[in-house]
Design a protein around this motif. Sequence first.
Motif, PDB file in Angstrom:
ATOM      1  N   UNK A 257       0.822  -1.212   0.000  1.00  0.00           N
ATOM      2  CA  UNK A 257       0.000   0.000   0.000  1.00  0.00           C
ATOM      3  C   UNK A 257       0.852   1.257   0.000  1.00  0.00           C
ATOM      4  N   UNK A 258       2.131   1.136  -0.290  1.00  0.00           N
ATOM      5  CA  UNK A 258       3.025   2.289  -0.244  1.00  0.00           C
ATOM      6  C   UNK A 258       3.940   2.239  -1.473  1.00  0.00           C
ATOM      7  N   UNK A 259       4.644   3.342  -1.696  1.00  0.00           N
ATOM      8  CA  UNK A 259       5.652   3.366  -2.762  1.00  0.00           C
ATOM      9  C   UNK A 259       5.080   2.991  -4.117  1.00  0.00           C
ATOM     10  N   UNK A 260       5.878   2.259  -4.871  1.00  0.00           N
ATOM     11  CA  UNK A 260       5.484   1.833  -6.208  1.00  0.00           C
ATOM     12  C   UNK A 260       4.859   0.444  -6.119  1.00  0.00           C
ATOM     13  N   UNK A 261       3.561   0.429  -5.838  1.00  0.00           N
ATOM     14  CA  UNK A 261       2.876  -0.851  -5.673  1.00  0.00           C
ATOM     15  C   UNK A 261       2.829  -1.627  -6.976  1.00  0.00           C
ATOM     16  N   UNK A 262       2.850  -0.931  -8.098  1.00  0.00           N
ATOM     17  CA  UNK A 262       2.818  -1.596  -9.399  1.00  0.00           C
ATOM     18  C   UNK A 262       4.060  -1.219 -10.197  1.00  0.00           C
ATOM     19  N   UNK A 263       4.495  -2.144 -11.037  1.00  0.00           N
ATOM     20  CA  UNK A 263       5.687  -1.919 -11.828  1.00  0.00           C
ATOM     21  C   UNK A 263       5.370  -1.809 -13.308  1.00  0.00           C
ATOM     22  N   UNK A 264       6.201  -2.428 -14.087  1.00  0.00           N
ATOM     23  CA  UNK A 264       6.125  -2.315 -15.530  1.00  0.00           C
ATOM     24  C   UNK A 264       4.915  -3.042 -16.109  1.00  0.00           C
ATOM     25  N   UNK A 265       4.299  -2.434 -17.132  1.00  0.00           N
ATOM     26  CA  UNK A 265       3.280  -3.121 -17.919  1.00  0.00           C
ATOM     27  C   UNK A 265       3.992  -4.094 -18.848  1.00  0.00           C
ATOM     28  N   UNK A 266       3.631  -5.368 -18.773  1.00  0.00           N
ATOM     29  CA  UNK A 266       4.268  -6.395 -19.586  1.00  0.00           C
ATOM     30  C   UNK A 266       3.573  -6.578 -20.922  1.00  0.00           C
ATOM     31  N   UNK A 267       2.269  -6.345 -20.946  1.00  0.00           N
ATOM     32  CA  UNK A 267       1.497  -6.449 -22.189  1.00  0.00           C
ATOM     33  C   UNK A 267       0.193  -5.705 -21.988  1.00  0.00           C
ATOM     34  N   UNK A 268      -0.362  -5.203 -23.079  1.00  0.00           N
ATOM     35  CA  UNK A 268      -1.620  -4.471 -22.989  1.00  0.00           C
ATOM     36  C   UNK A 268      -2.369  -4.578 -24.307  1.00  0.00           C
ATOM     37  N   UNK A 275     -11.199  -1.253 -33.373  1.00  0.00           N
ATOM     38  CA  UNK A 275      -9.852  -1.612 -33.832  1.00  0.00           C
ATOM     39  C   UNK A 275      -8.997  -2.034 -32.645  1.00  0.00           C
ATOM     40  N   UNK A 276      -8.331  -3.175 -32.776  1.00  0.00           N
ATOM     41  CA  UNK A 276      -7.536  -3.725 -31.685  1.00  0.00           C
ATOM     42  C   UNK A 276      -6.084  -3.294 -31.796  1.00  0.00           C
ATOM     43  N   UNK A 277      -5.549  -2.782 -30.679  1.00  0.00           N
ATOM     44  CA  UNK A 277      -4.145  -2.391 -30.589  1.00  0.00           C
ATOM     45  C   UNK A 277      -3.499  -3.230 -29.496  1.00  0.00           C
ATOM     46  N   UNK A 278      -2.412  -3.904 -29.824  1.00  0.00           N
ATOM     47  CA  UNK A 278      -1.706  -4.751 -28.861  1.00  0.00           C
ATOM     48  C   UNK A 278      -0.290  -4.231 -28.641  1.00  0.00           C
ATOM     49  N   UNK A 279       0.232  -4.492 -27.449  1.00  0.00           N
ATOM     50  CA  UNK A 279       1.608  -4.120 -27.130  1.00  0.00           C
ATOM     51  C   UNK A 279       2.197  -5.154 -26.190  1.00  0.00           C
ATOM     52  N   UNK A 280       3.441  -5.551 -26.477  1.00  0.00           N
ATOM     53  CA  UNK A 280       4.160  -6.538 -25.664  1.00  0.00           C
ATOM     54  C   UNK A 280       5.547  -5.985 -25.357  1.00  0.00           C
ATOM     55  N   UNK A 281       5.940  -6.036 -24.077  1.00  0.00           N
ATOM     56  CA  UNK A 281       7.277  -5.598 -23.688  1.00  0.00           C
ATOM     57  C   UNK A 281       8.279  -6.688 -24.057  1.00  0.00           C
ATOM     58  N   UNK A 282       9.350  -6.302 -24.739  1.00  0.00           N
ATOM     59  CA  UNK A 282      10.355  -7.287 -25.151  1.00  0.00           C
ATOM     60  C   UNK A 282      11.714  -6.603 -25.190  1.00  0.00           C
TER      61      UNK A 282
END
Length: 473
Positions: A257-268, A275-282
């Motif tokens: 509940x503090x600081x950076x509770x969430x990090x990097x988005x891996x895919x969205x 129209x579908x837009x996809x993104x993947x971290x690589x």
Amino acid sequence: MTSFKLFKAGQFSPLSAAISVATTVQSFAHRHPRRVSAAVLTVLAGSAVTAFGVSDLGALPQGPAPVITQITETIEPSQLAEQVQAVDSQSLTLYRSELTRPADTVDSLLKRLGVDDADAAQFIRHDAVAANLLKGRTGKAIKALVEDGRLRELIVRGPAGDGDNETHFTRLTIERTANGFTARQQIVPLEVRQQLVSGTIQSSLFAAADDAGMPDAVTTQVAEIFGSDIDFRRELRKGDTFSALYEAHAADGEPITWGHASGKVLAARFINKGETHDAVWYQESGRKGAYFDLTGKSKTRAFLASPLAFSRVTSGFAMRFHPIQKTWKAHLGVDFGAPTGTPVRSVGNGVVSFAGVQNGYGNVVQIQHNGDRTTVYAHLSRIDVRRGQRIDQGDRIGAVGATGWATGPHLHFEFKVNGKQIDPMVIARASESLQLSPQSLGAFKKVATTVAQRLNQASDWHTAGAQTGPRFE
């Protein structure tokens, strides 16, 4: 003891039974003539309807009369009294959760936890380790085991130190023992887990993200990832959907509940206007990581769509009524409303061609990019670059302000090609994007296929109405 009995044939007289039934019916008919008439009509009507499905029972062979035998069986009931007594003898242990608040004292916190224990309060006040409970940041997560108001165990999880340590957390444990209370504090690694979430736009992206339980930091990343594909100012539609797979930090298996509770988005995934837009971290070997669509084309373009991290736009690239000159004129730029001091970044690589004061623009920075393309950042509260300095995409060049002809804090942003102002979104969409190398493309597509399946799963959950918040993967 409970007994069930069935009567043998011959123990009652069929004639006497028939007479008894007839007498009862006759009595009922005298008292309720209308009910009897209605019942008869109903029976006759039902008979008429079902007559076509009933066989001639008279044609069926008649078998021997049934033999009815009396059976008496003893059933031993469960030992309910003993079970009730056993449950009653068990002690009730309460497990409570709370977060520390700025105005908390030891007494107020223990009261919210349901603890009425003077010894526990005294120990926390005077023990050097236990006193850390209320030191430092608020918002620490607390779990308490309470028995009849007495504290048995208290576990406090909070940040490791005063900084935003993204790898560890502090666990403070206070326990009651036979010899009194003990306290110990440990620095423990945070767990990094993956969460999957989906949502549907009803009014705005952030409202939909809140409804889905997606953190603001993740929402901002999603908007940044698709910023060159979707104009979130003008193209967002009710019914658009999104899904995201992202890293979440957990302490002892529970979200922090503090600081950076969430990090990097891996895919969205974002479905906008069908129209579908996809993104993947690589991340390719030896190169910086980036987001790519499912074909391997980079989502990172030569120019960002916005010089600010995702924010509301107060005046777009169009005609407007000038707030100071009081006339209608073309607004050949975009105004981003944001608090004074909000960082401003360069939308692309280039060289600073001007950094200073310029009439109605106030503090302004101009950056020269390749191909006779120039960007202008005006009304800055401060300038963090100098003329001739080389700038990379995303570098901070200043901060939002209200200098020059400005009625309030905002950033005025322009994109020029050969000296002519162009809509920045048009430039961002038309700018060059990178491609994965042939050596990495095969490995990427395997990753993309797996990720696409998980995003499909999130969409299915959301469509079925089964998802009420982020799911741990």
